[in-house]
Design an enzyme around this catalytic site. Structure first.
Site, PDB file in Angstrom:
ATOM      1  N   LYS A  40       6.736  -4.394  -3.596  1.00  0.00           N
ATOM      2  CA  LYS A  40       8.164  -4.110  -3.482  1.00  0.00           C
ATOM      3  C   LYS A  40       8.592  -4.056  -2.026  1.00  0.00           C
ATOM      4  CE  LYS A  40      12.240  -3.000  -4.985  1.00  0.00           C
ATOM      5  NZ  LYS A  40      13.032  -4.145  -5.489  1.00  0.00           N
TER       6      LYS A  40
ATOM      7  N   CYS B 152       0.816  -1.216   0.000  1.00  0.00           N
ATOM      8  CA  CYS B 152       0.000   0.000   0.000  1.00  0.00           C
ATOM      9  C   CYS B 152       0.852   1.270   0.000  1.00  0.00           C
ATOM     10  CB  CYS B 152      -0.883   0.028   1.235  1.00  0.00           C
ATOM     11  SG  CYS B 152      -1.976  -1.372   1.363  1.00  0.00           S
TER      12      CYS B 152
ATOM     13  N   ARG C 135       5.640  -0.262  -5.981  1.00  0.00           N
ATOM     14  CA  ARG C 135       5.562  -1.017  -4.741  1.00  0.00           C
ATOM     15  C   ARG C 135       4.592  -2.197  -4.835  1.00  0.00           C
ATOM     16  NH1 ARG C 135       7.061   2.352  -0.081  1.00  0.00           N
ATOM     17  NH2 ARG C 135       5.598   1.162   1.162  1.00  0.00           N
TER      18      ARG C 135
ATOM     19  N   HIS D 149      18.212 -37.407  -1.765  1.00  0.00           N
ATOM     20  CA  HIS D 149      17.371 -37.612  -0.578  1.00  0.00           C
ATOM     21  C   HIS D 149      15.910 -37.252  -0.837  1.00  0.00           C
ATOM     22  CE1 HIS D 149      20.899 -38.495   1.781  1.00  0.00           C
ATOM     23  NE2 HIS D 149      21.480 -37.404   1.309  1.00  0.00           N
TER      24      HIS D 149
ATOM     25  N   TRP E  75      -2.967  -2.751  -1.542  1.00  0.00           N
ATOM     26  CA  TRP E  75      -2.544  -4.139  -1.766  1.00  0.00           C
ATOM     27  C   TRP E  75      -3.375  -4.957  -0.785  1.00  0.00           C
ATOM     28  CZ3 TRP E  75       0.068  -8.073   1.000  1.00  0.00           C
ATOM     29  CH2 TRP E  75       0.666  -9.060   0.218  1.00  0.00           C
TER      30      TRP E  75
ATOM     31  N   ASN F  49      -2.318   2.470   5.764  1.00  0.00           N
ATOM     32  CA  ASN F  49      -1.387   1.366   5.478  1.00  0.00           C
ATOM     33  C   ASN F  49      -1.245   0.543   6.742  1.00  0.00           C
ATOM     34  OD1 ASN F  49      -0.940   2.376   2.979  1.00  0.00           O
ATOM     35  ND2 ASN F  49       1.234   2.832   3.257  1.00  0.00           N
ATOM     36  N   GLY F  50      -1.120  -0.771   6.594  1.00  0.00           N
ATOM     37  CA  GLY F  50      -0.952  -1.615   7.777  1.00  0.00           C
ATOM     38  C   GLY F  50      -2.149  -2.526   7.967  1.00  0.00           C
TER      39      GLY F  50
ATOM     40  N   GLU G  25      18.341 -17.908  -4.649  1.00  0.00           N
ATOM     41  CA  GLU G  25      17.978 -16.595  -5.195  1.00  0.00           C
ATOM     42  C   GLU G  25      17.500 -16.734  -6.650  1.00  0.00           C
ATOM     43  OE1 GLU G  25      17.185 -13.833  -4.222  1.00  0.00           O
ATOM     44  OE2 GLU G  25      17.438 -12.500  -5.928  1.00  0.00           O
TER      45      GLU G  25
ATOM     46  N   LYS H  39      13.816 -15.756  -8.012  1.00  0.00           N
ATOM     47  CA  LYS H  39      13.655 -14.825  -9.132  1.00  0.00           C
ATOM     48  C   LYS H  39      12.765 -15.441 -10.202  1.00  0.00           C
ATOM     49  CE  LYS H  39      14.735 -12.067  -7.952  1.00  0.00           C
ATOM     50  NZ  LYS H  39      15.161 -11.246  -6.867  1.00  0.00           N
TER      51      LYS H  39
ATOM     52  N   GLU I 250       9.033 -15.682  -9.057  1.00  0.00           N
ATOM     53  CA  GLU I 250       8.275 -14.431  -8.921  1.00  0.00           C
ATOM     54  C   GLU I 250       8.050 -13.728 -10.264  1.00  0.00           C
ATOM     55  OE1 GLU I 250       9.961 -11.267  -6.448  1.00  0.00           O
ATOM     56  OE2 GLU I 250      11.975 -11.886  -6.980  1.00  0.00           O
TER      57      GLU I 250
HETATM   58  C1  AGP Z   1      12.711 -10.400  -4.106  1.00  0.00           C
HETATM   59  O1  AGP Z   1      12.878 -10.180  -5.447  1.00  0.00           O
HETATM   60  C2  AGP Z   1      11.562  -9.709  -3.485  1.00  0.00           C
HETATM   61  N1  AGP Z   1      11.458  -8.355  -3.845  1.00  0.00           N
HETATM   62  C3  AGP Z   1      11.437  -9.961  -1.984  1.00  0.00           C
HETATM   63  O2  AGP Z   1      11.741 -11.281  -1.693  1.00  0.00           O
HETATM   64  C4  AGP Z   1      12.270  -9.038  -1.065  1.00  0.00           C
HETATM   65  O3  AGP Z   1      13.624  -9.362  -1.162  1.00  0.00           O
HETATM   66  C5  AGP Z   1      11.766  -9.189   0.373  1.00  0.00           C
HETATM   67  O4  AGP Z   1      10.430  -8.795   0.430  1.00  0.00           O
HETATM   68  C6  AGP Z   1      12.588  -8.415   1.354  1.00  0.00           C
HETATM   69  O5  AGP Z   1      12.533  -7.047   1.099  1.00  0.00           O
HETATM   70  P1  AGP Z   1      13.578  -6.049   1.730  1.00  0.00           P
HETATM   71  O6  AGP Z   1      14.922  -6.395   1.218  1.00  0.00           O
HETATM   72  O7  AGP Z   1      13.104  -4.696   1.287  1.00  0.00           O
HETATM   73  O8  AGP Z   1      13.494  -6.217   3.223  1.00  0.00           O
END
Ligand code: AGP
Length: 612
Positions: free
Chosen positions: A607, A2, A27, A508, A77, A101-102, A485, A489, A492
């Site tokens: 974001k 948000c 975001r 395993h 969001w 927000n929240g 990682e 990637k 997502e």
């Molecule tokens: C990864 O591509 C995402 N954007 C997500 O996993 C992100 O790394 C995570 O939400 C943590 O965010 P931050 O680094 O702003 O704390």
């Protein structure tokens, strides 16, 4: 996640608000809305499902130009209630309009109380509870500020709340607990937002509200009150952040731009922190030497990509500095009883510095006996930065793509510098090793620039993933977190289910998944684990798996039936984890493109995850 924008001025603020929302789009959100009040106390509220563009079009469709000298706007969001126009903010009650927000955790209980007072709810959103509650309290208060104060003491959860009152179109009331709010100062106009990026085109002067603060904002004045209701002064800072939101330039997407920016963002990260041969300990913090000497244990806490950076650094802390290191996902750490090791440094890693779980974990840890609290962060003045003792900024510049790319490689570079400084203080790293690390870091930006020439080869490779439903990434040692990682990637950006495994774990369980429909991507640098990894590659090959192997040109792994080898120029073992990340990012980007996803704003993601 948000986003909030607010403005009070003597001119029409509608465009300022819409522009601010556009700047917060990166975001992640699913609906948006705006409420403005004009000098004659007319309130106009418009909300839309989908993009801010829809909201803009809805405003244009109005017969008369929408005018307001005070207003609030929001990108939502969804947490409570599906993404819909009805659940979108602002929520109204009587003369009151609210954005939030929240999460209000006790919203159900409050909803029942308000229903018993005769309020009728139009939405499922927890925010609507706030609108009615403030409206109720206003009946028994002398000001909107008093009504908001009386409301917040009844709330459980996290919030950044902005309220306007149609009958008093001169004053915005804003308060925060757990969600960031920044106030921007103009000349005879003032603004607020959940992220300074929303306001960078209109002001450079900012004030960050602290936990529990409430502010009354008119076009001429900002009065701040602390959690006890006492009037307080908060520092006004001048931001020197560049206004990066601007353009994608020659690139099609921010993600692509940010992948290609990595040589220069890495240069920024290392500048002043290393020279030709040495790690410059002062370059990572003036008071850090004393603390480094004391450290016997490092506890890293982070989420998502930042967690993967921490996992990579764990290998470095133990191999290069001889210091024990544990890494934990913030949302787990904060809800379990943990034991604090002696002389332990707590490090949080976060791009945004506003991730709710990471912040909550830091606040919890601060009650324990850590020797210091360090934040490795990309966002100046973020909550994490303001609440930590030691700050290491990764200097990647604004990252707009929801998927972290350049911030991951910058996090790794900074962590490597920190580990080397620690190893040096502990007399664990020899002068030769220090030289080797510094040299590898100095060479890296140029090597990454050259590596990006693989762009077309990887784009071609991505075609093999068009009909795939699952993918497996394998790595060993510090390449296991790089595989994690890479896997994050891909899932997502392309929505292909993907898992990362430490290659030794294959037998395993995951070996059962291998067939001709399962691409297996292997990170196979030329290091001491290569021979072990080759056995794992054979295990997949023997079962008909489709292998994509990213290896160094100086290994003997060659393309074969069912096995595509992508040879990378050879590079120092130390910086290889950073280096091997780049083709993984390119692969996800191109697979995302082929799948037709929104690579900059993947569905359901935000974001900055400011709710738990
Ligand atoms: C990864 O591509 C995402 N954007 C997500 O996993 C992100 O790394 C995570 O939400 C943590 O965010 P931050 O680094 O702003 O704390």
């Amino acid at each position: 996640m948000c986003g909030i924008v607010g403005a009070v001025a003597q001119r029409n603020v509608t465009n300022i608000l819409i522009h601010g929302l556009h700047r917060l789009e990166y975001r992640g959100y699913d609906s948006s809305g705006i409420a403005v009040v004009d000098f004659k106390s007319n309130l106009t509220r418009i909300r839309c499902l989908g993009k801010v563009k829809n909201l803009e079009n809805a405003l244009k469709k109005k017969k008369e130009q929408v005018f307001g000298n005070i207003g609030i706007a929001h990108t939502r969001w969804a947490t409570h209630g599906e993404p819909s126009e009805i659940n979108a903010h602002p929520h109204t009650s009587g003369d009151i309009a609210v954005v939030h927000n929240g999460i209000i955790e006790n919203h159900e209980e409050l909803r029942k109380i308000l229903q018993s007072r005769g309020y009728i709810f139009a939405s499922e959103a927890d925010t609507e509870v706030l609108a009615h509650l403030i409206e109720w309290e206003l009946r028994f208060s002398n000001s909107l500020r008093e009504a908001v104060q009386k409301t917040t003491i009844q709330l459980e959860g996290t919030y950044g709340i902005v309220v306007i009152d149609r009958k008093n179109p001169k004053c915005l009331v804003v308060t925060r607990s757990g969600s960031p709010i920044v106030i921007g100062f103009g000349i005879n106009e003032n603004f607020l937002a959940s992220d300074q990026l929303a306001l960078l085109n209109i002001t450079r002067h900012f004030m960050y509200l602290e936990e529990g603060d409430l502010a009354e904002i008119t076009y001429q004045k900002v009065n701040v009150f602390d959690i006890k209701g006492q009037k307080v002064e908060r520092k006004i800072i001048e931001s020197n952040s560049k206004d990066h939101i601007a353009a994608k330039g020659q690139y099609h997407h921010f993600m692509q731009k940010e992948i290609f920016e990595q040589a220069s963002s890495l240069k920024n990260a290392i500048e002043g922190r290393i020279n030709k041969d040495l790690i410059l300990t002062n370059g990572i913090g003036v008071h850090i030497t004393k603390i480094l000497q004391k450290i016997e244990h490092v506890q890293i806490i982070a989420c998502g990509t930042s967690y993967n950076a921490g996992m990579t650094a764990r290998y470095w802390f133990e191999n290069l500095a001889g210091v024990a290191c544990d890494v934990e996902i913030a949302s787990e750490f904060r809800y379990r009883k943990f034991i604090t090791r002696s002389n332990s440094l707590l490090i949080t890693i976060s791009q945004s510095g506003e991730t709710a779980d990471t912040l909550a974990a830091l606040r919890l840890a601060k009650k324990k006996n850590y020797i210091s609290f360090m934040a490795i962060c990309n966002t100046e003045n973020s909550s994490l930065v303001r609440e930590s003792d030691l700050i290491l900024m990764i200097r990647a510049g604004a990252e707009i793509g929801v998927a972290s790319t350049k911030t991951f490689t910058n996090q790794l570079a900074i962590l490597l510098i920190l580990v080397t400084a620690l190893g040096k203080q502990k007399h664990f790293i020899s002068i030769e090793k220090e030289k080797e690390i510094v040299n590898a870091l100095n060479l890296l930006p140029k090597q990454i620039d050259n590596l990006l020439n693989l762009n077309q080869e990887i784009q071609y490779l991505s075609k093999g993933f068009i009909d795939k439903k699952n993918t497996l990434f394998l790595g060993r040692g510090e390449f296991y977190p790089i595989a994690m990682e890479a896997s994050l990637k891909l899932k997502e950006i392309s929505y292909i289910h993907s898992e990362a495994y430490a290659a030794g774990e294959l037998k395993h369980g995951p070996l059962a998944l291998i067939d001709v429909n399962m691409p297996v991507i292997v990170l196979a640098p030329n290091n001491e684990l290569l021979e072990k990894l080759k056995s794992n590659i054979e295990e997949v090959k023997a079962r008909g798996g489709i292998l994509y192997i990213f290896t160094s040109i100086d290994t003997d792994i060659k393309t074969d039936k069912g096995m595509t080898v992508i040879s990378l120029p050879s590079i120092s073992e130390i910086t290889a984890p950073i280096y091997y990340t780049i083709p993984m990012q390119l692969l996800s980007y191109y697979v995302g493109l082929i799948k037709g996803t929104n690579v900059d704003q993947p569905r359901n993601l935000a974001k900055s995850v400011t709710v738990e």
